[in-house]
Design a protein around this motif. Structure first.
Motif, PDB file in Angstrom:
ATOM      1  N   UNK A  92      29.150 -35.484  36.955  1.00  0.00           N
ATOM      2  CA  UNK A  92      27.239 -35.151  36.522  1.00  0.00           C
ATOM      3  C   UNK A  92      27.142 -36.853  38.088  1.00  0.00           C
ATOM      4  N   UNK A  93      27.522 -38.065  37.814  1.00  0.00           N
ATOM      5  CA  UNK A  93      27.387 -38.083  38.924  1.00  0.00           C
ATOM      6  C   UNK A  93      27.522 -37.430  40.629  1.00  0.00           C
ATOM      7  N   UNK A  94      28.840 -37.065  40.540  1.00  0.00           N
ATOM      8  CA  UNK A  94      28.983 -35.815  41.544  1.00  0.00           C
ATOM      9  C   UNK A  94      27.848 -35.058  42.359  1.00  0.00           C
ATOM     10  N   UNK A 188      24.396 -41.345  29.201  1.00  0.00           N
ATOM     11  CA  UNK A 188      23.537 -43.014  29.156  1.00  0.00           C
ATOM     12  C   UNK A 188      23.989 -43.947  28.634  1.00  0.00           C
ATOM     13  N   UNK A 189      25.104 -44.756  29.167  1.00  0.00           N
ATOM     14  CA  UNK A 189      25.954 -45.807  28.735  1.00  0.00           C
ATOM     15  C   UNK A 189      24.870 -46.982  28.222  1.00  0.00           C
ATOM     16  N   UNK A 190      24.008 -47.105  28.118  1.00  0.00           N
ATOM     17  CA  UNK A 190      23.276 -48.849  27.690  1.00  0.00           C
ATOM     18  C   UNK A 190      22.649 -48.048  25.704  1.00  0.00           C
ATOM     19  N   UNK A 191      22.445 -46.941  25.765  1.00  0.00           N
ATOM     20  CA  UNK A 191      22.572 -45.803  24.955  1.00  0.00           C
ATOM     21  C   UNK A 191      23.913 -46.369  23.564  1.00  0.00           C
ATOM     22  N   UNK A 213      34.261 -46.371  24.638  1.00  0.00           N
ATOM     23  CA  UNK A 213      35.070 -46.309  25.042  1.00  0.00           C
ATOM     24  C   UNK A 213      34.732 -44.742  26.237  1.00  0.00           C
ATOM     25  N   UNK A 214      33.658 -44.042  26.499  1.00  0.00           N
ATOM     26  CA  UNK A 214      33.433 -43.626  26.994  1.00  0.00           C
ATOM     27  C   UNK A 214      32.480 -44.113  28.132  1.00  0.00           C
ATOM     28  N   UNK A 215      31.804 -45.547  28.040  1.00  0.00           N
ATOM     29  CA  UNK A 215      31.201 -46.511  29.069  1.00  0.00           C
ATOM     30  C   UNK A 215      32.163 -46.864  30.227  1.00  0.00           C
ATOM     31  N   UNK A 216      33.534 -46.392  29.871  1.00  0.00           N
ATOM     32  CA  UNK A 216      34.322 -46.763  30.872  1.00  0.00           C
ATOM     33  C   UNK A 216      34.069 -46.183  32.527  1.00  0.00           C
ATOM     34  N   UNK A 217      33.508 -44.826  31.951  1.00  0.00           N
ATOM     35  CA  UNK A 217      33.324 -43.972  33.186  1.00  0.00           C
ATOM     36  C   UNK A 217      32.324 -43.849  33.576  1.00  0.00           C
ATOM     37  N   UNK A 218      31.565 -43.543  32.260  1.00  0.00           N
ATOM     38  CA  UNK A 218      29.652 -43.998  33.354  1.00  0.00           C
ATOM     39  C   UNK A 218      29.364 -44.597  33.896  1.00  0.00           C
ATOM     40  N   UNK A 219      29.917 -46.034  33.707  1.00  0.00           N
ATOM     41  CA  UNK A 219      29.688 -47.137  34.707  1.00  0.00           C
ATOM     42  C   UNK A 219      31.041 -47.437  35.808  1.00  0.00           C
ATOM     43  N   UNK A 220      30.954 -47.929  36.422  1.00  0.00           N
ATOM     44  CA  UNK A 220      31.940 -48.132  37.854  1.00  0.00           C
ATOM     45  C   UNK A 220      32.679 -49.199  37.965  1.00  0.00           C
ATOM     46  N   UNK A 221      33.411 -50.079  37.628  1.00  0.00           N
ATOM     47  CA  UNK A 221      34.402 -50.877  37.483  1.00  0.00           C
ATOM     48  C   UNK A 221      33.746 -51.595  36.357  1.00  0.00           C
ATOM     49  N   UNK A 222      33.738 -51.253  35.039  1.00  0.00           N
ATOM     50  CA  UNK A 222      33.415 -51.400  33.408  1.00  0.00           C
ATOM     51  C   UNK A 222      34.459 -52.391  32.908  1.00  0.00           C
TER      52      UNK A 222
END
Length: 498
Positions: A92-94, A188-191, A213-222
């Motif tokens: 989605x970011x791209x 939304x990584x915060x949720x 686990x999904x936040x590792x791709x939703x946030x860069x350099x997590x």
């Protein structure tokens, strides 16, 4: 007339003008041809991208859409189609920059604006999504945009309530509400992080990991996410998986101050656990005990690793002949968890070694009741039952007065000592019949216990000198397979201590 004068007066200028016009015409023809070729290539890329997209070959389709965008950077449709592929790939970011470019090139393209709004909504960017949906409605009625605007209002209320319940420690309620929100805003990584924290406080570590686990791709350099997953797996006793996650953190930064020391600790623990397991499998029971004690010392605070270490101590003490220590540790384990099948079977093995047949039978039976079809428990139960039956008949170990763990040297020593007393040719008493019977038993015990194959059969509850058990006919009960303690008729043979 005038044209002729001009020509006469500025003949050089006419020549220059004519050449320039010719070059311009040539350039114009070239550019038109180049544009035609370029346009044709773009159409080919778009067509191939469309076919590959329909076939589900997203990566290949994306390459063609990249080429199409490069070939015609002002075509809004090429950006829109590439954005569609990005979204299909979960990127989605791209996709967002492409959708924004589409709207810049064609502000009235409603489909692109709704698509961007939906992406922003899934990312939890409610204010930006709301602006796009309102912009769509300003251009004309749109049911989808109106529905999503209502959904945004509801999401804001839910998010506010979820955080309120979280702060007040009403975690199950917060988890339920966050579940509804995450369905609408999965990117939304915060949720995810907030719900993960709820699960951690509730002790549901696996669910927490699923949210982190999904936040590792939703946030860069997590890196914090990889560290947290590693720590949770560590607490769950999954040291190998913990090591995998912490390595992911170090791939992002090899010198991370949080991940580096944790990596060293987990790596050391995993190495020690694997060494204990290898020693256990290879029958190196003293080494197994040493390695188990090492990793229990490496991690003294996490109960899982203490219990795991005690499991190794229970098993390897039982197998290594340290019976009393095995029983002590196995009992401790079973007091904490009576349904520990491995500990039950290990304790049963210790009971076998200490000739407590009925206790062994009880433990093996319990294990089999808990895990129907457990091969080790079934074989152990059969063996214990045979040994119980055997104990009610002839016990070669008791005849020689040695332990079941006695080595061949001890067995021969005991045999020589008893044979010197009971051999009919050496016996000083009057009851020659008793001496003969005693010597037959002593010689039979020596025959069985000094032969590895026969001893193994006896240890499994089978008498290798019993013709009925061996399904051989003829002969007396101990004169089996050529065995004769007297070596010939009567007692006229040389006394041999070998």
């Amino acid at each position: 007339m005038i044209e002729e004068k001009i020509t006469d007066m500025n003949i050089g200028g006419v020549v220059i003008f004519t050449k320039s016009l010719f070059i311009f015409l040539l350039l114009d023809v070239y550019l038109k041809g180049s544009y035609a070729v370029n346009s044709m290539e773009v159409e080919q890329h778009l067509e191939m991208g469309k076919k590959l997209l329909a076939a589900g070959q997203l990566a290949e389709a994306l390459q063609h859409y990249h080429s199409a965008v490069d070939g015609d950077p002002n075509n809004y449709l090429t950006y829109f189609r590439r954005a569609t592929v990005f979204l299909a790939m979960g990127k989605s970011k791209s996709a967002l920059p492409d959708l924004t470019k589409v709207i810049e090139l064609k502000p009235d393209f409603t489909a692109a604006r709704i698509q961007r709004a939906n992406v922003l909504l899934k990312q939890g960017k409610l204010d930006d999504a709301e602006k796009d949906f309102k912009s769509v409605i300003e251009r004309g009625p749109n049911d989808e945009a109106l529905s999503q605007l209502n959904a945004i209002a509801e999401l804001r209320r839910d998010i506010s309530e979820a955080y309120m319940y979280f702060e007040h420690g009403q975690l199950p309620t917060a988890v339920d509400i966050l579940g509804r929100v995450i369905e609408k805003c999965p990117w939304d990584p915060s949720l995810h992080e907030t719900r993960a924290e709820c699960y951690i406080q509730m002790g549901e570590y696996y669910k927490a990991i699923s949210d982190i686990r999904p936040t590792t791709s939703l946030r860069s350099d997590n890196r914090p996410a990889f560290y947290k997953m590693s720590d949770l797996y560590y607490k769950l006793g999954e040291a190998e998986e913990s090591l995998i996650q912490i390595r992911e953190c170090l791939k992002l930064d090899p010198d991370d101050k949080q991940c580096q020391p944790h990596y060293k600790k987990v790596k050391k623990l995993v190495k020690q656990i694997n060494a204990a397991q290898e020693a256990k499998v290879n029958g190196q029971y003293d080494e197994c005990l040493n390695k188990a004690k090492q990793f229990m010392k490496t991690e003294p605070n996490e109960e899982f690793y203490q219990l795991k270490g005690q499991g190794y101590l229970c098993h390897c003490n039982a197998k290594g002949g340290h019976i009393q220590e095995a029983l002590r540790i196995c009992n401790r384990l079973l007091n904490k968890n009576p349904e520990n099948v491995e500990a039950l079977m290990d304790r049963a093995e210790a009971y076998l070694a200490s000739e407590k047949w009925e206790e062994a039978i009880n433990d093996f039976q319990k294990a089999l009741n808990m895990e129907e079809g457990n091969r080790r428990a079934q074989e152990g139960l059969n063996k214990a039952q045979k040994l119980l039956k055997q104990s009610q008949k002839k016990d070669y170990y008791k005849i020689l007065g040695v332990k079941r763990t006695a080595r061949k040297k001890e067995i021969l020593k005991a045999y020589r000592k008893l044979a010197a007393i009971w051999h009919p040719d050496k016996y000083d008493g009057d009851d020659k019949a008793k001496a003969e019977k005693m010597f037959i038993d002593i010689a039979a015990a020596k025959e069985v216990l000094t032969d590895p194959e026969k001893r193994q059969k006896f240890d499994n509850g089978e008498d290798p000198l019993d013709p009925e058990q061996q399904q051989h006919g003829g002969g007396g009960p101990f004169w089996h397979e050529g065995f004769n303690p007297f070596g010939g008729g009567g007692f006229k043979f040389k006394f041999n201590f070998n």
